[in-house]
Scaffold this motif. Structure first.
Motif, PDB file in Angstrom:
ATOM      1  N   GLY A  59     -39.823 -26.402  30.878  1.00  0.00           N
ATOM      2  CA  GLY A  59     -38.406 -26.530  31.037  1.00  0.00           C
ATOM      3  C   GLY A  59     -37.807 -25.515  31.645  1.00  0.00           C
ATOM      4  N   GLY A  60     -38.497 -24.174  32.070  1.00  0.00           N
ATOM      5  CA  GLY A  60     -38.075 -22.952  32.724  1.00  0.00           C
ATOM      6  C   GLY A  60     -37.593 -23.508  34.126  1.00  0.00           C
ATOM      7  N   THR A  61     -36.450 -23.188  34.495  1.00  0.00           N
ATOM      8  CA  THR A  61     -35.825 -23.537  35.730  1.00  0.00           C
ATOM      9  C   THR A  61     -35.224 -22.401  36.469  1.00  0.00           C
ATOM     10  OG1 THR A  61     -33.879 -24.336  34.695  1.00  0.00           O
ATOM     11  CG2 THR A  61     -35.414 -26.210  35.174  1.00  0.00           C
ATOM     12  N   ALA A  62     -35.115 -21.216  35.715  1.00  0.00           N
ATOM     13  CA  ALA A  62     -34.425 -20.108  36.505  1.00  0.00           C
ATOM     14  C   ALA A  62     -35.264 -19.526  37.695  1.00  0.00           C
ATOM     15  CB  ALA A  62     -34.064 -19.070  35.197  1.00  0.00           C
ATOM     16  N   THR A  63     -34.674 -19.065  38.705  1.00  0.00           N
ATOM     17  CA  THR A  63     -35.411 -18.457  39.666  1.00  0.00           C
ATOM     18  C   THR A  63     -35.650 -17.120  39.273  1.00  0.00           C
ATOM     19  OG1 THR A  63     -34.230 -19.671  41.217  1.00  0.00           O
ATOM     20  CG2 THR A  63     -35.079 -17.887  42.217  1.00  0.00           C
ATOM     21  N   ALA A  64     -36.743 -16.433  39.320  1.00  0.00           N
ATOM     22  CA  ALA A  64     -37.254 -15.327  39.321  1.00  0.00           C
ATOM     23  C   ALA A  64     -36.278 -14.023  39.900  1.00  0.00           C
ATOM     24  CB  ALA A  64     -38.820 -14.990  39.684  1.00  0.00           C
ATOM     25  N   GLY A  65     -35.857 -13.209  39.151  1.00  0.00           N
ATOM     26  CA  GLY A  65     -34.693 -12.087  39.559  1.00  0.00           C
ATOM     27  C   GLY A  65     -33.561 -12.556  39.568  1.00  0.00           C
ATOM     28  N   ALA A  66     -33.151 -13.789  39.183  1.00  0.00           N
ATOM     29  CA  ALA A  66     -31.951 -14.363  39.223  1.00  0.00           C
ATOM     30  C   ALA A  66     -30.817 -13.724  37.986  1.00  0.00           C
ATOM     31  CB  ALA A  66     -31.780 -15.749  39.017  1.00  0.00           C
ATOM     32  N   ASN A  67     -29.869 -13.568  38.453  1.00  0.00           N
ATOM     33  CA  ASN A  67     -28.825 -13.020  37.229  1.00  0.00           C
ATOM     34  C   ASN A  67     -28.548 -13.902  36.292  1.00  0.00           C
ATOM     35  OD1 ASN A  67     -27.604 -10.620  35.951  1.00  0.00           O
ATOM     36  ND2 ASN A  67     -25.748 -11.611  36.789  1.00  0.00           N
ATOM     37  N   GLY A  68     -28.800 -14.030  35.162  1.00  0.00           N
ATOM     38  CA  GLY A  68     -28.344 -15.076  34.009  1.00  0.00           C
ATOM     39  C   GLY A  68     -27.036 -14.582  33.419  1.00  0.00           C
ATOM     40  N   THR A  69     -26.396 -15.529  32.355  1.00  0.00           N
ATOM     41  CA  THR A  69     -25.190 -15.119  31.747  1.00  0.00           C
ATOM     42  C   THR A  69     -25.476 -14.474  30.473  1.00  0.00           C
ATOM     43  OG1 THR A  69     -25.483 -17.013  30.833  1.00  0.00           O
ATOM     44  CG2 THR A  69     -24.285 -17.266  33.171  1.00  0.00           C
ATOM     45  N   ALA A  70     -26.688 -14.541  29.954  1.00  0.00           N
ATOM     46  CA  ALA A  70     -26.843 -13.832  28.850  1.00  0.00           C
ATOM     47  C   ALA A  70     -27.452 -12.477  28.824  1.00  0.00           C
ATOM     48  CB  ALA A  70     -27.572 -14.671  27.947  1.00  0.00           C
ATOM     49  N   GLY A  71     -27.015 -11.531  27.810  1.00  0.00           N
ATOM     50  CA  GLY A  71     -27.834 -10.184  28.046  1.00  0.00           C
ATOM     51  C   GLY A  71     -29.216 -10.106  26.992  1.00  0.00           C
ATOM     52  N   LEU A  72     -29.687  -9.024  26.726  1.00  0.00           N
ATOM     53  CA  LEU A  72     -30.945  -8.945  25.852  1.00  0.00           C
ATOM     54  C   LEU A  72     -30.522  -7.900  24.829  1.00  0.00           C
ATOM     55  CD1 LEU A  72     -33.580  -8.140  28.795  1.00  0.00           C
ATOM     56  CD2 LEU A  72     -32.855 -10.386  27.604  1.00  0.00           C
ATOM     57  N   ASN A  73     -30.965  -8.100  23.651  1.00  0.00           N
ATOM     58  CA  ASN A  73     -31.304  -7.113  22.553  1.00  0.00           C
ATOM     59  C   ASN A  73     -32.762  -6.782  22.405  1.00  0.00           C
ATOM     60  OD1 ASN A  73     -31.249  -5.602  20.209  1.00  0.00           O
ATOM     61  ND2 ASN A  73     -30.745  -7.360  19.002  1.00  0.00           N
ATOM     62  N   VAL A  74     -32.991  -5.378  22.909  1.00  0.00           N
ATOM     63  CA  VAL A  74     -34.384  -4.973  23.020  1.00  0.00           C
ATOM     64  C   VAL A  74     -34.793  -4.188  21.690  1.00  0.00           C
ATOM     65  CG1 VAL A  74     -35.862  -3.786  24.273  1.00  0.00           C
ATOM     66  CG2 VAL A  74     -34.425  -4.896  25.366  1.00  0.00           C
ATOM     67  N   LEU A  75     -35.554  -4.781  21.059  1.00  0.00           N
ATOM     68  CA  LEU A  75     -36.021  -3.999  19.576  1.00  0.00           C
ATOM     69  C   LEU A  75     -37.530  -3.276  19.905  1.00  0.00           C
ATOM     70  CD1 LEU A  75     -36.144  -5.163  16.170  1.00  0.00           C
ATOM     71  CD2 LEU A  75     -38.295  -4.645  17.064  1.00  0.00           C
ATOM     72  N   LEU A  76     -37.498  -1.939  19.272  1.00  0.00           N
ATOM     73  CA  LEU A  76     -38.741  -1.204  19.326  1.00  0.00           C
ATOM     74  C   LEU A  76     -39.016  -0.776  17.710  1.00  0.00           C
ATOM     75  CD1 LEU A  76     -38.021   1.670  22.217  1.00  0.00           C
ATOM     76  CD2 LEU A  76     -39.064  -0.822  22.231  1.00  0.00           C
ATOM     77  N   HIS A  77     -40.214  -1.476  17.395  1.00  0.00           N
ATOM     78  CA  HIS A  77     -40.421  -1.315  16.075  1.00  0.00           C
ATOM     79  C   HIS A  77     -40.745   0.017  15.326  1.00  0.00           C
ATOM     80  CE1 HIS A  77     -44.598  -0.587  17.349  1.00  0.00           C
ATOM     81  NE2 HIS A  77     -44.613  -1.338  18.225  1.00  0.00           N
ATOM     82  N   GLY A  78     -41.033  -0.112  14.020  1.00  0.00           N
ATOM     83  CA  GLY A  78     -41.481   1.166  13.555  1.00  0.00           C
ATOM     84  C   GLY A  78     -43.073   1.458  13.610  1.00  0.00           C
ATOM     85  N   ASP A  79     -43.458   2.431  13.040  1.00  0.00           N
ATOM     86  CA  ASP A  79     -44.855   2.898  13.008  1.00  0.00           C
ATOM     87  C   ASP A  79     -45.780   1.777  12.366  1.00  0.00           C
ATOM     88  OD1 ASP A  79     -44.635   6.414  12.731  1.00  0.00           O
ATOM     89  OD2 ASP A  79     -44.147   5.039  14.239  1.00  0.00           O
TER      90      ASP A  79
END
Length: 378
Positions: free
Chosen positions: A115-135
């Protein structure tokens, strides 16, 4: 609202008991010598071997961007019904495993998501929440930010370290922080756009324990001016360990929230206030007025009884999940500051230093600078 204090609850006996009770990534850990002493991650079939060290390993970024790793891509479903892509690539000579949670149609055709239809490198409308875990990596495998929230798709990245320590090293000494931070930035800039369409101007960050150490100590100083969004530092923080790139832009364009507990680990009782003071000093040096600083930099250590990262006053896993579930309430443009079971966490912090020691911090409800309390952690 409570204040950051060097007298947060925590004696040695409690500290030792806590280390036995909390999950493997609950605290910034020190490397162990010998074999068989590493962290075992649950539910993922992977065990890291103890005794491995990244000392003398990668020390900086190399050209070439990201290339596909040997691990097979895995696709599952998130708790909110969105799709999770679990993938491994090589970035700057480091193997990075990561997860993206997003609506299926926002993935690119090349990602392998049905179902993935986006073009690689295309600008989407949603952002990201990037998580870096603990040890130890538990928060990566739990993926607490997997639900799409406040128009932010969840991303979690696994540390490229034998012991799954972000920044390598151990304790507060993150010897590979520069290399790991550069790899995270490269992953976001070059690899993720090949997997999913997202808004590069709306990428936020969430740290947990050791992940917070790397974000505050290395990533934000080096790359914060580039993102101009915000970072939530849960149960861990360091003063910048590297030169701050474009300090005026970084400090004026990023929201920074420090979240801790009254019974924080002894290892972090000085490090967190020192980080708060250092970031406030960057704001002062940039000429920001008190109201602006109070809006951009907030802190809370109200929870009591749950230990390290136990923001729900119960324990590590559920405490981290609580903050992930309330990310929009803390970091969003219309953030109320209200977190269930804690109350309003958006409090203003002011710290001053004298001879390298924090001698005064004051905290109060957002935009209300009344009251203060002395702190002498050194």
């Amino acid at each position: 609202m409570a204040v950051i204090s060097n007298k947060w609850v925590g004696v040695l006996s409690f500290f030792l008991l806590l280390l036995l009770a909390i999950p493997t990534d609950a605290a910034p850990q020190r490397r162990k010598n010998g074999n068989g002493n590493g962290a075992t991650t649950k539910g993922n079939g992977a065990t890291t071997k103890g005794g491995a060290t990244s000392k003398g390993g990668a020390t900086g970024a190399t050209a070439g961007g990201a290339t596909a790793g040997a691990a097979a891509t895995k696709i599952t479903q998130a708790t909110d019904g969105s799709t999770i892509l679990d993938k491994t690539v090589n970035v700057n000579g480091l193997s990075l495993r990561y997860k993206i949670s997003a609506p299926a149609d926002q993935f690119t055709a090349e990602s392998g998501v049905t179902g993935g239809t986006a073009t690689a490198g295309a600008n989407g409308t949603a952002g990201l929440n990037v998580l870096l875990h603990g040890d130890g990596g538990q928060s990566f495998f739990d993926f607490p930010n997997q639900a799409v929230q406040d128009n932010l798709m969840g991303v979690a990245i696994l540390a490229p370290d034998p012991n799954l320590f972000w920044g390598g090293g151990s304790g507060l000494d993150r010897t590979d922080g520069v290399a790991h931070s550069a790899a995270v930035n490269e992953l976001i800039q070059t690899q993720l756009p090949q997997d999913v369409a997202f808004d590069m101007t709306n990428v936020f960050f969430m740290g947990v324990s050791g992940g917070s150490l790397m974000l505050s100590g290395f990533f934000m100083p080096a790359f914060g001016a580039q993102y101009q969004t915000g970072v939530e530092l849960n149960c861990g923080a360091l003063a910048p360990q590297v030169a701050v790139v474009d300090a005026a832009t970084m400090i004026a364009s990023n929201r920074i929230h420090f979240q801790s507990t009254k019974d924080e680990l002894a290892l972090l009782q000085d490090a967190i206030p020192a980080s708060i003071a250092a970031y406030e000093q960057l704001a002062t040096d940039a000429g920001l007025d008190a109201t602006t600083v109070g809006t951009l930099q907030t802190v809370d250590n109200t929870p009591n009884g749950g230990g390290h990262c136990g923001f729900d006053e119960q324990g590590f896993v559920t405490g981290v999940q609580l903050m992930a579930d309330n990310f929009a309430n803390v970091m969003g443009a219309q953030a109320s500051g209200e977190v269930t079971g804690i109350g309003n966490v958006l409090t203003v912090i002011r710290c001053r230093e004298r001879a390298g020691c924090i001698y005064e911090c004051r905290t109060s409800p957002k935009n209300d600078l009344n009251g203060y309390r002395n702190n002498t952690p050194c």
